[in-house]
Design a protein around this motif. Structure first.
Motif, mmCIF file in Angstrom:
data_model
loop_
_atom_site.group_PDB
_atom_site.id
_atom_site.type_symbol
_atom_site.label_atom_id
_atom_site.label_comp_id
_atom_site.label_asym_id
_atom_site.label_seq_id
_atom_site.Cartn_x
_atom_site.Cartn_y
_atom_site.Cartn_z
ATOM 1 N N ASN A 1 0.837 -1.212 0.000
ATOM 2 C CA ASN A 1 0.000 0.000 0.000
ATOM 3 C C ASN A 1 0.865 1.253 0.000
ATOM 4 O OD1 ASN A 1 -2.478 -1.213 -0.008
ATOM 5 N ND2 ASN A 1 -2.871 -0.968 2.177
ATOM 6 N N LYS B 1 2.170 1.682 -3.394
ATOM 7 C CA LYS B 1 1.085 1.970 -4.339
ATOM 8 C C LYS B 1 0.604 3.420 -4.256
ATOM 9 C CE LYS B 1 -2.279 -0.885 -3.473
ATOM 10 N NZ LYS B 1 -3.202 -2.029 -3.301
ATOM 11 N N TYR B 2 0.452 3.903 -3.027
ATOM 12 C CA TYR B 2 -0.147 5.227 -2.842
ATOM 13 C C TYR B 2 0.900 6.323 -2.628
ATOM 14 C CZ TYR B 2 -4.286 2.342 -2.578
ATOM 15 O OH TYR B 2 -5.276 1.436 -2.882
ATOM 16 N N ASP C 1 4.932 6.392 4.840
ATOM 17 C CA ASP C 1 5.214 6.798 3.460
ATOM 18 C C ASP C 1 5.017 8.295 3.281
ATOM 19 O OD1 ASP C 1 2.478 7.472 2.495
ATOM 20 O OD2 ASP C 1 2.069 5.347 2.819
ATOM 21 N N ILE D 1 -4.515 10.289 3.444
ATOM 22 C CA ILE D 1 -5.921 9.879 3.512
ATOM 23 C C ILE D 1 -6.697 10.963 4.268
ATOM 24 C CG2 ILE D 1 -7.499 8.110 4.412
ATOM 25 C CD1 ILE D 1 -4.969 6.228 4.459
ATOM 26 N N LEU E 1 -11.229 2.517 7.352
ATOM 27 C CA LEU E 1 -10.266 1.871 6.448
ATOM 28 C C LEU E 1 -10.144 0.364 6.621
ATOM 29 C CD1 LEU E 1 -7.257 4.316 6.331
ATOM 30 C CD2 LEU E 1 -9.029 3.949 4.627
ATOM 31 N N TYR F 1 -13.652 -1.286 1.861
ATOM 32 C CA TYR F 1 -13.677 0.174 1.992
ATOM 33 C C TYR F 1 -12.450 0.768 1.304
ATOM 34 C CZ TYR F 1 -14.662 4.772 3.738
ATOM 35 O OH TYR F 1 -14.966 6.112 3.797
ATOM 36 N N ARG F 2 -12.682 1.714 0.404
ATOM 37 C CA ARG F 2 -11.581 2.391 -0.275
ATOM 38 C C ARG F 2 -11.855 3.876 -0.316
ATOM 39 N NH1 ARG F 2 -12.926 -1.979 -4.617
ATOM 40 N NH2 ARG F 2 -10.936 -3.020 -4.968
ATOM 41 N N VAL F 3 -10.781 4.664 -0.229
ATOM 42 C CA VAL F 3 -10.948 6.113 -0.314
ATOM 43 C C VAL F 3 -11.330 6.476 -1.744
ATOM 44 C CG1 VAL F 3 -9.790 8.332 -0.077
ATOM 45 C CG2 VAL F 3 -9.315 6.478 1.554
ATOM 46 N N SER G 1 -7.879 2.688 -6.614
ATOM 47 C CA SER G 1 -7.476 1.412 -6.019
ATOM 48 C C SER G 1 -7.525 0.292 -7.054
ATOM 49 C CB SER G 1 -8.371 1.085 -4.823
ATOM 50 O OG SER G 1 -8.433 -0.304 -4.620
ATOM 51 N N GLY H 1 -5.689 -3.074 -6.606
ATOM 52 C CA GLY H 1 -6.101 -3.371 -5.222
ATOM 53 C C GLY H 1 -7.407 -4.146 -5.158
ATOM 54 N N THR H 2 -7.601 -4.883 -4.055
ATOM 55 C CA THR H 2 -8.843 -5.628 -3.874
ATOM 56 C C THR H 2 -9.736 -4.960 -2.831
ATOM 57 O OG1 THR H 2 -7.914 -7.002 -2.114
ATOM 58 C CG2 THR H 2 -7.675 -7.821 -4.352
ATOM 59 N N GLY H 3 -9.184 -4.017 -2.093
ATOM 60 C CA GLY H 3 -9.964 -3.375 -1.030
ATOM 61 C C GLY H 3 -10.057 -4.242 0.217
ATOM 62 N N GLY I 1 -6.961 -5.625 1.709
ATOM 63 C CA GLY I 1 -5.645 -5.720 2.353
ATOM 64 C C GLY I 1 -5.636 -5.290 3.812
ATOM 65 N N LEU I 2 -6.235 -4.134 4.106
ATOM 66 C CA LEU I 2 -6.218 -3.648 5.486
ATOM 67 C C LEU I 2 -7.169 -4.456 6.376
ATOM 68 C CD1 LEU I 2 -5.943 0.256 5.245
ATOM 69 C CD2 LEU I 2 -4.182 -1.391 5.899
ATOM 70 N N THR J 1 1.334 8.833 5.030
ATOM 71 C CA THR J 1 0.557 7.959 5.902
ATOM 72 C C THR J 1 1.485 7.114 6.768
ATOM 73 O OG1 THR J 1 -1.164 7.857 4.210
ATOM 74 C CG2 THR J 1 -1.200 6.114 5.865
HETATM 75 P P1 ADP Z 1 -6.664 -1.655 -1.596
HETATM 76 O O1 ADP Z 1 -6.549 -3.019 -2.189
HETATM 77 O O2 ADP Z 1 -7.716 -0.812 -2.245
HETATM 78 O O3 ADP Z 1 -5.347 -0.952 -1.492
HETATM 79 P P2 ADP Z 1 -6.660 -1.840 1.349
HETATM 80 O O4 ADP Z 1 -7.632 -2.541 2.232
HETATM 81 O O5 ADP Z 1 -5.250 -2.288 1.385
HETATM 82 O O6 ADP Z 1 -7.276 -1.914 -0.121
HETATM 83 O O7 ADP Z 1 -6.716 -0.293 1.696
HETATM 84 C C1 ADP Z 1 -7.989 0.353 1.764
HETATM 85 C C2 ADP Z 1 -7.899 1.791 1.249
HETATM 86 O O8 ADP Z 1 -7.118 2.583 2.163
HETATM 87 C C3 ADP Z 1 -7.213 1.932 -0.095
HETATM 88 O O9 ADP Z 1 -8.102 1.756 -1.163
HETATM 89 C C4 ADP Z 1 -6.681 3.364 -0.028
HETATM 90 O O10 ADP Z 1 -7.710 4.261 -0.378
HETATM 91 C C5 ADP Z 1 -6.379 3.563 1.457
HETATM 92 N N1 ADP Z 1 -4.946 3.364 1.798
HETATM 93 C C6 ADP Z 1 -4.368 2.261 2.355
HETATM 94 N N2 ADP Z 1 -3.062 2.452 2.568
HETATM 95 C C7 ADP Z 1 -2.780 3.707 2.144
HETATM 96 C C8 ADP Z 1 -1.570 4.504 2.108
HETATM 97 N N3 ADP Z 1 -0.401 4.035 2.549
HETATM 98 N N4 ADP Z 1 -1.681 5.755 1.604
HETATM 99 C C9 ADP Z 1 -2.865 6.250 1.152
HETATM 100 N N5 ADP Z 1 -4.022 5.547 1.156
HETATM 101 C C10 ADP Z 1 -3.983 4.289 1.657
#
Ligand code: ADP
Length: 263
Positions: A162, A165-166, A190, A195, A203, A208-210, A215, A220-222, A224-225, A249
């Motif tokens: 993540n 990616k972000y 990072d 966010i 999150l 849930y995705r921003v 994503s 992304g699968t939404g 991971g967290l 973040t």
């Molecule tokens: P995804 O597969 O969409 O990355 P996650 O469950 O890993 O799904 O994360 C959920 C959401 O949290 C992401 O879609 C993103 O919007 C936000 N996010 C997670 N990690 C970060 C990060 N390091 N910086 C910015 N946004 C993040």
């Protein structure tokens, strides 16, 4: 608050008594709604790549296959979408295993230093490709502790992927580990997009995705967290996010140390 009402009329010696039973069903209804949302989300997440696959296969069948360059491009898209579906199904399977509380952690003595250095190695190529500086901040002493290595590896993978990616090209990602009062504390920091505050509390929810489009675009699968949260919970730890839009973040977790071995 949602209530159900049961009235029971009771006749006894010519008198009528009335018993009213009120039951708070807020929690059950919320659970039911969450279950429905989850199924709707899964269906939607699978339908999108399947629709893409279908249209590319149709285009190939209707002639694109005769043009090697075009065919190659279309097949690449179908492979990408298939990979994404496999990732999604794997994530779902893992979540369902974590939901089955019966599954025991496979704890073993693990060198925390080695575990973190290995995960950094796995991402170094990807980071270098985008000129992201990936660094480690470890204390001189890090013990060997008892944990489920595969699972904590997965948490680290999710957080670092993540962070990369972000974060834009030339950004920075840092992994910090510390020992504090019998707890192992790991943070992934990072300098990425950050966010907005209003999203922080949600999150860790499944799907849930921003920014949904962003994503998906990044593969992304939404989930991971949500997976990281379940794994840390199973280790009796905690996980939290701190973030500032445009600055970056920090995702940190700690787990209590049960058994350690002096190196
Ligand atoms: P995804 O597969 O969409 O990355 P996650 O469950 O890993 O799904 O994360 C959920 C959401 O949290 C992401 O879609 C993103 O919007 C936000 N996010 C997670 N990690 C970060 C990060 N390091 N910086 C910015 N946004 C993040």
């Amino acid at each position: 608050l949602r209530m159900t009402l049961n009235k029971i009329h009771h006749f006894h010696e010519g008198k009528i008594s009335l018993i009213i039973v009120l039951r708070d069903v807020t929690k059950e209804e919320n659970l039911e709604q969450m279950r429905k949302d989850f199924v709707a989300n899964v269906s939607h997440e699978l339908r999108t790549p399947l629709t893409t696959l279908k249209s590319y296969l149709e285009a190939l069948d209707e002639g694109a296959i005769e043009d090697p360059e075009l065919a190659h491009r279309f097949i690449k898209v179908t492979r990408y979408e298939t990979d994404r579906m496999i990732r999604l199904v794997n994530d779902l399977l893992q979540l369902s295993r974590l939901d089955e509380k019966k599954i025991k952690l496979k704890r073993s003595l693990v060198s925390v230093r080695e575990m973190i250095e290995d995960v950094i190695d796995r991402f170094s190529f990807q980071a270098r490709q985008r000129s992201i500086e990936l660094t480690l901040d470890l204390p001189d002493y890090l013990p060997t502790i008892e944990l489920d290595r595969d699972q904590i590896d997965q948490v680290l993978d999710n957080l670092i992927s993540n962070a990369i990616k972000y974060t834009g090209d030339q950004g920075k990602v840092r992994v910090i580990a510390r020992l504090k009062q019998n707890r192992l504390f790991i943070e992934v920091e990072d300098t990425g997009i950050g966010i907005p505050k209003k999203h922080l509390s949600r999150l860790f929810e499944r799907f849930y995705r921003v920014d949904k489009a962003r994503s998906r675009e990044l593969g992304g699968t939404g989930l991971g967290l949500a997976i990281a949260h379940e794994i840390i919970k199973a280790h009796h730890g905690e996980i939290e996010v701190e973030s500032e839009v445009g600055k970056g973040t920090k995702v940190r977790f700690f787990i209590p140390i049960t058994t350690t071995k002096e190196d």
